[in-house]
Design an enzyme around this catalytic site. Sequence first.
Site, PDB file in Angstrom:
ATOM      1  N   SER A   8       0.850  -1.197   0.000  1.00 44.64           N
ATOM      2  CA  SER A   8       0.000   0.000   0.000  1.00 44.64           C
ATOM      3  C   SER A   8       0.879   1.238   0.000  1.00 44.64           C
ATOM      4  CB  SER A   8      -0.879   0.013   1.243  1.00 44.64           C
ATOM      5  OG  SER A   8      -1.395   1.325   1.418  1.00 44.64           O
ATOM      6  N   HIS A  33      -1.326  -1.479  -4.163  1.00 45.21           N
ATOM      7  CA  HIS A  33      -2.577  -1.200  -3.447  1.00 45.21           C
ATOM      8  C   HIS A  33      -2.708   0.310  -3.265  1.00 45.21           C
ATOM      9  CE1 HIS A  33      -5.902  -2.409  -0.802  1.00 45.21           C
ATOM     10  NE2 HIS A  33      -5.515  -1.430   0.005  1.00 45.21           N
ATOM     11  N   ASP A  35      -5.001   3.283  -1.857  1.00 47.03           N
ATOM     12  CA  ASP A  35      -6.051   3.565  -0.874  1.00 47.03           C
ATOM     13  C   ASP A  35      -6.664   4.942  -1.073  1.00 47.03           C
ATOM     14  OD1 ASP A  35      -6.086   1.276   0.959  1.00 47.03           O
ATOM     15  OD2 ASP A  35      -4.001   1.827   1.384  1.00 47.03           O
ATOM     16  N   MET A  37      -9.423   7.668   0.096  1.00 45.98           N
ATOM     17  CA  MET A  37     -10.247   8.020   1.268  1.00 45.98           C
ATOM     18  C   MET A  37     -10.897   9.375   1.030  1.00 45.98           C
ATOM     19  SD  MET A  37      -7.579   7.099   4.265  1.00 45.98           S
ATOM     20  CE  MET A  37      -6.696   5.541   4.297  1.00 45.98           C
ATOM     21  N   HIS A  66      -8.513   0.537  -3.760  1.00 45.80           N
ATOM     22  CA  HIS A  66      -9.380   0.309  -2.591  1.00 45.80           C
ATOM     23  C   HIS A  66     -10.112   1.609  -2.297  1.00 45.80           C
ATOM     24  CE1 HIS A  66      -9.432  -0.721   2.023  1.00 45.80           C
ATOM     25  NE2 HIS A  66     -10.638  -0.692   1.489  1.00 45.80           N
ATOM     26  N   MET A  68     -12.300   3.703  -0.238  1.00 42.16           N
ATOM     27  CA  MET A  68     -12.934   3.917   1.068  1.00 42.16           C
ATOM     28  C   MET A  68     -13.710   5.211   0.957  1.00 42.16           C
ATOM     29  SD  MET A  68      -9.757   2.696   3.433  1.00 42.16           S
ATOM     30  CE  MET A  68      -8.564   2.944   2.121  1.00 42.16           C
ATOM     31  N   MET A 137     -10.973  -6.188   6.049  1.00 45.47           N
ATOM     32  CA  MET A 137     -10.225  -5.148   6.763  1.00 45.47           C
ATOM     33  C   MET A 137      -9.848  -5.694   8.140  1.00 45.47           C
ATOM     34  SD  MET A 137      -9.690  -2.513   4.872  1.00 45.47           S
ATOM     35  CE  MET A 137      -8.765  -1.721   6.188  1.00 45.47           C
ATOM     36  N   GLY A 142      -9.023   3.690   7.318  1.00 43.99           N
ATOM     37  CA  GLY A 142      -8.830   5.130   7.503  1.00 43.99           C
ATOM     38  C   GLY A 142      -7.391   5.548   7.708  1.00 43.99           C
ATOM     39  N   PHE A 143      -6.595   4.668   8.286  1.00 51.46           N
ATOM     40  CA  PHE A 143      -5.204   5.033   8.546  1.00 51.46           C
ATOM     41  C   PHE A 143      -4.286   3.826   8.410  1.00 51.46           C
ATOM     42  CE2 PHE A 143      -7.939   7.760  11.097  1.00 51.46           C
ATOM     43  CZ  PHE A 143      -7.519   9.019  10.692  1.00 51.46           C
ATOM     44  N   GLY A 144      -3.075   4.079   7.951  1.00 51.19           N
ATOM     45  CA  GLY A 144      -2.071   3.027   7.938  1.00 51.19           C
ATOM     46  C   GLY A 144      -1.430   2.931   9.322  1.00 51.19           C
ATOM     47  N   GLY A 145      -0.619   1.912   9.508  1.00 48.23           N
ATOM     48  CA  GLY A 145       0.185   1.813  10.722  1.00 48.23           C
ATOM     49  C   GLY A 145      -0.555   1.369  11.969  1.00 48.23           C
ATOM     50  N   ASP A 175      -6.121  -6.589   4.730  1.00 47.83           N
ATOM     51  CA  ASP A 175      -5.572  -5.232   4.717  1.00 47.83           C
ATOM     52  C   ASP A 175      -5.585  -4.632   6.115  1.00 47.83           C
ATOM     53  OD1 ASP A 175      -4.848  -2.662   4.076  1.00 47.83           O
ATOM     54  OD2 ASP A 175      -6.616  -2.215   2.852  1.00 47.83           O
ATOM     55  N   GLY A 176      -4.395  -4.336   6.617  1.00 50.96           N
ATOM     56  CA  GLY A 176      -4.283  -3.622   7.875  1.00 50.96           C
ATOM     57  C   GLY A 176      -3.449  -4.349   8.915  1.00 50.96           C
ATOM     58  N   GLY A 177      -2.297  -3.788   9.247  1.00 50.48           N
ATOM     59  CA  GLY A 177      -1.482  -4.332  10.329  1.00 50.48           C
ATOM     60  C   GLY A 177      -0.779  -5.637  10.015  1.00 50.48           C
ATOM     61  N   GLY A 197       1.396  -1.936   4.149  1.00 47.74           N
ATOM     62  CA  GLY A 197       1.831  -0.550   3.963  1.00 47.74           C
ATOM     63  C   GLY A 197       3.108  -0.304   4.720  1.00 47.74           C
ATOM     64  N   SER A 198       2.971  -0.075   6.025  1.00 47.34           N
ATOM     65  CA  SER A 198       4.155   0.226   6.848  1.00 47.34           C
ATOM     66  C   SER A 198       5.194  -0.881   6.772  1.00 47.34           C
ATOM     67  CB  SER A 198       3.766   0.394   8.320  1.00 47.34           C
ATOM     68  OG  SER A 198       2.478   0.877   8.447  1.00 47.34           O
TER      69      SER A 198
END
Length: 222
Positions: A8, A33, A35, A37, A66, A68, A137, A142-145, A175-177, A197-198
């Site tokens: 991402s 990816h 994102d 928003m 993606h 959102m 999800m 809404g936010f990465g990291g 997606d996420g973490g 992402g991160s």
Amino acid sequence: MKNILAPSILAADFKELGQAIKTIEENGAEYLHYDVMDGIFVPSISFGMPVLASIRSCTKQVMDVHLMITEPIRYIKEFKEAGADLITIHLEACEDVAATIKAIREAGLKVGLSIKPATEAEAIRPYLDQIDMILVMSVEPGFGGQKFIPESLDKIRALRAMVEEAGVDVDIEVDGGVNAANVRDVLDAGANVIVAGSAVFKNDAAANTREFLKIFDEYSAK
Ligand code: DX5
Ligand code: ZN
């Protein structure tokens, strides 16, 4: 089943975006990816069509968009023209989910359907034969990291069972973490498209990309 890495770029350094994309592509990431928003469906605002149109020319990766955003049906044509290959919408963001899926299909693109952590896996069932991918999800969008929500693993398992039972060819993206330490659990649960992402863009994106792909290789050799 093939495992695919979808870095991402939300976590990339935007002043060096072209280089960041080149790095992940050269090191083997198949998807990019992207994102989007809108500040309404999710609290933050990221980027939209112009940035996508600009980066489309610098990579051959599959553009995994993606959305959102509220009522994404309004923007399918624009994201197709900007270079999307696959558009994922949120079930919670659409008044008419089936019509939105149809609009993406009619634009000639692949369709992903996403659910937020609080939405049950069962909500996907009515659309199983109309989509190419489910996006689970594993953080609040809404936010990465953010930190991976462990209950997501049960949802992935339930969805993989549902896909198999229905006998449809549907990818499961998470997606996420997700990072190198928990990605095996995510694969074990039945996901095959991994957003990070991160975990890709912080520090050495080339080494991080290769590490994920090495884990995928080891995993498929099992
Ligand atoms: C969150 C986005 C994610 C995010 C993932 O709303 O959909 O794609 O960039 O970032 P990490 O991997 O840092 O959780
Ligand atoms: Zn995303």
